[in-house]
Design a protein around this motif. Structure first.
Motif, PDB file in Angstrom:
ATOM      1  N   SER A 225       0.383  -1.427  -0.193  1.00  0.00           N
ATOM      2  CA  SER A 225      -0.113  -0.267   0.296  1.00  0.00           C
ATOM      3  C   SER A 225       0.637   1.807  -0.260  1.00  0.00           C
ATOM      4  O   SER A 225       0.670   2.188  -0.391  1.00  0.00           O
ATOM      5  CB  SER A 225      -0.441  -0.322   0.996  1.00  0.00           C
ATOM      6  N   GLU A 240       2.042   2.574   5.044  1.00  0.00           N
ATOM      7  CA  GLU A 240       0.703   2.121   6.289  1.00  0.00           C
ATOM      8  C   GLU A 240       1.623   1.479   6.627  1.00  0.00           C
ATOM      9  O   GLU A 240       2.769   0.278   6.637  1.00  0.00           O
ATOM     10  CB  GLU A 240      -0.364   1.673   5.442  1.00  0.00           C
ATOM     11  N   ASP A 256      -6.852  10.899   6.493  1.00  0.00           N
ATOM     12  CA  ASP A 256      -6.785   9.886   6.408  1.00  0.00           C
ATOM     13  C   ASP A 256      -6.808   8.616   7.654  1.00  0.00           C
ATOM     14  O   ASP A 256      -6.436   7.306   8.299  1.00  0.00           O
ATOM     15  CB  ASP A 256      -4.934   9.515   6.842  1.00  0.00           C
ATOM     16  N   THR A 259      -7.302   4.858   8.283  1.00  0.00           N
ATOM     17  CA  THR A 259      -6.186   3.865   7.998  1.00  0.00           C
ATOM     18  C   THR A 259      -5.091   4.008   8.861  1.00  0.00           C
ATOM     19  O   THR A 259      -4.969   5.402  10.000  1.00  0.00           O
ATOM     20  CB  THR A 259      -5.466   4.325   6.739  1.00  0.00           C
ATOM     21  N   ARG A 260      -3.962   3.014   8.964  1.00  0.00           N
ATOM     22  CA  ARG A 260      -2.627   3.418  10.427  1.00  0.00           C
ATOM     23  C   ARG A 260      -1.404   3.352   9.206  1.00  0.00           C
ATOM     24  O   ARG A 260      -0.929   1.995   8.509  1.00  0.00           O
ATOM     25  CB  ARG A 260      -2.907   1.651  10.382  1.00  0.00           C
TER      26      ARG A 260
END
Ligand code: FES
Ligand SMILES: [Fe+2]
Length: 381
Positions: A225, A240, A256, A259-260
């Motif tokens: 990603s 990520e 964002d 998301t991590r």
């Protein structure tokens, strides 16, 4: 005729810069006025000039604009206005201020010329008979200046405002409490690399090499990603986190959110890297020292100490050693008589292509006026 380099705007067609670019003395000479003078350069912390009536010398691009850099002076006047002035006396060129101090005027130690904190010459002994004196040229030149997150930036001849260079990063990270970031000198250091500065930058601008060069970092970030986002004078590499690895705890106000994110790797043309991790910021400043020598400053600003040794922001020294080994190998490779230039991965090298496009745009402003067909890609004219 000297070589004039260009890179096709279409990454799917473009060739990289040729190896000789990095050893071309003409390019090196042009870089000062056309790239570094026209962009925004980091001056450092503004702590020394936080109070009204304070002065602090600071040097722009040490090792590049002369051994010690272009001598500048931060001056906060009595009303609190902060300016960036030349630190060179307009009489015979003495350096004015040597150390940070409180003052209500600037006095040259050579023949006692005086200036106010706005840089205007106010007094000069023994000049009573001088004609056409004083003139505007006797005041200290003032340099475009801006600040962000407690750090000062200056540009001798900016191509665009500091805001235009920083805006994408500022808005993406507007939720970050930068006022809580604390400079940490024990986690800051300088690296000297035997390579051209542009090779260091272009390596930074692609995550393509992470699985091959950075085994440890590759455990923390999700390569699948990993992606780049390009802006006018900056770009972002977004990493990520792998499952179970350290990630930002993003608030709903972040674009964002959900998301991590392990790291935001922001690059600001041409030589500033703002690496945001869950623990804070590692600011990297790339300082060319010679055509084949580069110094990179790592400056750490810690926000959450508990997150220092986990995820993409851990082991920065190890990652740097791995990058330096590769960049120095490429420095040697670009000397090869058998290497000319390569191609870009459209999937993985958009950031490096973006840098090469900006670099050639700044080096050869006339390129912009040519149609793509009229200009030989990376050709000579
Ligand atoms: S050089 Fe500053 S007063 Fe002469
Ligand atoms: Fe790397």
């Amino acid at each position: 005729m000297t070589a004039r380099y260009a890179v096709d705007p279409d990454v799917t067609l473009a060739h990289t810069l040729p190896g000789r670019f990095y050893h071309d003395e003409t390019v090196w000479q042009l870089t000062g006025e056309r790239v570094f003078a026209r962009s925004w350069q980091w001056l450092g912390s503004l702590d020394d000039v936080s109070e009204a009536g304070s002065l602090a010398p600071c040097d722009l691009l040490p090792g590049f604009f002369g051994e010690a850099g272009e001598p500048l002076l931060l001056s906060r006047d009595k009303s609190g206005v902060l300016r960036c002035l030349s630190n060179v006396c307009t009489h015979r060129g003495n350096l004015l201020v040597k150390t940070p101090c409180r003052a209500d005027q600037i006095r040259c130690g050579y023949h006692s010329r005086r200036f106010d904190l706005a840089g205007r010459m106010t007094f000069m002994p023994e000049f009573g008979a001088a004609r056409n004196f004083p003139s505007p040229a006797d005041h200290l030149p003032q340099i475009p200046f801006g600040e962000w997150a407690g750090q000062g930036y200056a540009s001798l001849n900016p191509a665009a405002s500091l805001e235009e260079f920083l805006a994408p990063m500022r808005s993406r990270l507007s939720w970050l409490p930068l006022e809580k970031f604390v400079a940490n000198s024990t986690r800051s250091r300088d690296y000297d690399i035997h390579a051209n500065w542009a090779l260091y930058v272009e390596n930074y601008l692609e995550g393509f090499h992470i699985p091959f060069v950075h085994a440890g970092l590759n455990q923390a970030v999700d390569y699948g990603s990993y992606r780049s986002e390009l802006h006018r004078y900056a770009n972002l590499q977004l990493a990520e986190a792998r499952d179970g690895e350290m990630a930002f705890d993003l608030p709903p106000g972040s674009p964002d959110f959900g998301t991590r994110i392990a790291a935001y790797y922001w690059w600001v043309f041409p030589n500033l890297m703002f690496n945001f991790y869950p623990w804070g910021l590692s600011l990297n400043v790339v300082l060319p020292q010679a055509i084949d020598r580069t110094r990179v400053l790592f400056r750490s600003f810690v926000w959450d100490e508990s997150k220092l040794d986990a995820g993409a922001g851990a082991a920065l020294h190890q990652v740097e050693m791995e990058d330096e080994a590769i960049v120095e190998a490429v420095q040697r490779g670009t000397h090869s008589r058998l290497y000319d230039r390569g191609r870009y991965s459209p999937a993985r090298e958009q950031g490096t292509h973006h840098f090469h496009r900006l670099l050639t745009e700044f080096l050869y402003p006339a390129n912009g006026a040519l149609s793509a067909g009229a200009m030989m890609e990376a050709g000579e004219s």
